[in-house]
Design a protein around this motif. Structure first.
Motif: not given
Ligand code: WQD
Length: 340
Positions: A115-121
Motif C-alpha cells: 500500500l505504501n507504493e500505491c497512489a491512493s492508500k
C-alpha cells in the motif's frame, strides 16, 4: 473520469463475492486476489452471470510477498483495497493457532507494505464483533472495551486492528476503515452465490439449512441455560448483501476523504438480537417443514448475548441494514436447495 479500481482480496469467498457483485453494480472496476483455499473458481463465472462483467482474477497466496509485489507492478492504478482474505474457522484456529497467526497477520502486513507504493492508500478491513468477547453492555458500541477473544481467530482480528491503527498513526496518508461484522447469513437473491462451508458447517445457518435439506440428521443446539428469554444464545444476524453494501459505503467514505480521522471502525449489524430458537422457528416458517434438533451442552468459548449499536455506521457510512430475518433465512434456504 475513469472507473475507480478496487482490489478485493479473498474476493471469491462468501462475503467477498457478494461485495464484488455490489462493487460492480456501483460502477467500480474490480480485481480479485484469492488463493482458492476456501472458495472455488466457479464463483468468478457466477459473478459474471449476475453482473455481466467478469472481474480480473489472480490466484496466489498473499503471504507470498514476491507475487504480491509483482501484482502491484502490473496494477499500479488501484484506488482502494478491501481485505477479506483470512482463515476464519474459530474451532480450527484453536487447534492450529500458528497457522492462523501466520496467515492472517502476514497477509495483512504484506498488503500494507505494498500500500505504501500505491497512489491512493485506502483500505477497508474485514474485522469481527468477536473482538468484543461478551460485552458488559448491550447493544455494544464501537468504544466498548476489546476483550481477549475466545479464539486465536478472534485474536488475529484484534491484532490486525491494532496493526492498522499503528500504521495510520505512522502514515497520515493511509486511510483505513475496519468493519466489525456481526453474524453474516443468507445468500444472493439469484442463488448463484452463497456460503460454501467446507465439510460439516461450524456456523448455525448452514448447519440448519443442511439439516433442512436432510444432508445432516439433526441440529445440536449448544445450550439452553443462558440468561436469555428462551435460554438459548443471542446473536445479531445480518444479511450478507446488507453487509456487502456496507463495504461499498466504506469505500465511498474513504475515496471522498469525508473523515478527518484516518482510522475508523464501525459495527456492521442490524441492531436486532435473535436466539437460536428464534432462528429455528423462523426457519421452520420459511421452509414449511419442521427442523430436527436437540438441545445439548454449551459450546466452549461461546458468548451468551451480543447485538450491535448501529448508530455510528448509520450516520457516518450513511448505511443501514434493510433485510429482515425471514428474508435472510429464505435466501439461505433457496441457496441450499440450489446446491443439490
Ligand atoms: C451462532 C449461534 C452457537 C452452531 C462465529 C465467529 C464470528 C463469525 C461468525 C467469522 C451460537 C449456536 C451454532 C450449531 C448452535 N465468524 N450454534 N449449533 O459463534 O456467533 O460467531 O461465526 O467472522 O467471528 O465467532 O456464530 O454461527 O457458530 O453460532 O447452537 O451447530 O448458534 O452456540 O449461539 P458465532 P455461529
Amino acid at each position: 473520469m475513469g472507473k475507480k479500481k478496487i482490489l478485493v482480496t479473498g474476493g471469491t469467498g462468501y462475503i467477498g463475492s457478494h461485495t464484488v457483485v455490489e462493487l460492480i453494480k456501483e460502477g467500480f472496476e474490480v480485481v480479485i486476489i484469492d488463493d482458492l483455499s476456501n472458495s472455488e473458481m466457479e464463483v468468478i463465472s457466477r459473478i459474471e452471470k449476475i453482473t455481466g462483467i467478469k472481474p480480473q482474477f489472480y490466484q496466489f497466496d498473499l503471504c507470498d510477498s514476491a507475487k504480491l509485489t509483482s501484482f502491484f507492478k502490473e496494477n499500479n492504478d488501484i484506488d482502494g483495497i478491501i481485505h477479506f482474505a483470512a482463515f476464519k474457522a474459530v474451532g480450527e484456529s484453536v487447534e492450529h493457532p500458528v497457522k492462523y497467526y501466520k496467515n492472517n497477520l502476514l497477509s495483512l502486513m504484506n498488503v500494507l507494505d505494498e500500500l505504501n507504493e500505491c497512489a491512493s492508500k485506502n483500505l477497508v478491513f474485514s474485522s469481527s464483533c468477536t473482538v468484543y468477547g461478551q460485552p458488559d453492555k448491550l447493544p455494544v458500541t464501537e468504544d466498548a472495551p476489546l476483550k481477549n477473544a475466545e479464539s486465536p481467530y478472534g485474536n488475529t482480528k484484534k491484532i490486525c486492528e491494532e496493526i492498522l491503527q499503528d500504521c495510520c498513526k505512522a502514515a497520515k496518508e493511509l486511510n483505513v476503515i475496519s468493519l466489525r461484522y456481526f453474524n453474516p447469513v443468507g445468500a444472493h437473491d439469484t442463488a448463484l452465490i452463497g456460503e460454501l462451508p467446507k465439510g460439516v458447517p461450524n456456523n448455525l445457518i448452514p448447519f440448519i439449512t443442511q439439516t433442512g435439506a436432510d444432508i445432516l440428521p439433526e441440529l445440536k443446539v449448544f445450550g439452553d441455560d443462558y440468561d436469555t428469554e428462551d435460554g438459548t444464545a443471542i446473536r445479531d444476524y445480518i444479511h450478507v448483501v446488507d453487509l456487502a453494501k456496507a463495504h461499498i459505503a466504506a469505500v465511498k467514505r474513504l475515496l471522498s476523504r469525508a473523515s478527518d480521522n484516518n482510522y475508523e471502525h464501525f459495527n456492521v449489524g442490524t441492531g436486532n438480537g435473535y436466539s437460536v430458537l428464534n432462528i429455528i422457528n423462523s426457519f421452520e416458517k420459511v421452509s414449511g417443514k419442521p427442523l430436527n434438533y436437540k438441545i445439548v451442552d454449551r459450546r466452549p468459548g461461546d458468548i451468551e448475548k451480543i447485538y450491535a449499536e448501529t448508530d455510528l455506521a448509520n450516520q457516518k457510512l450513511e448505511w443501514k441494514a434493510s433485510r429482515d430475518l425471514e428474508n435472510m433465512l429464505a435466501s439461505a434456504w433457496k441457496w441450499q436447495q440450489s446446491l443439490k
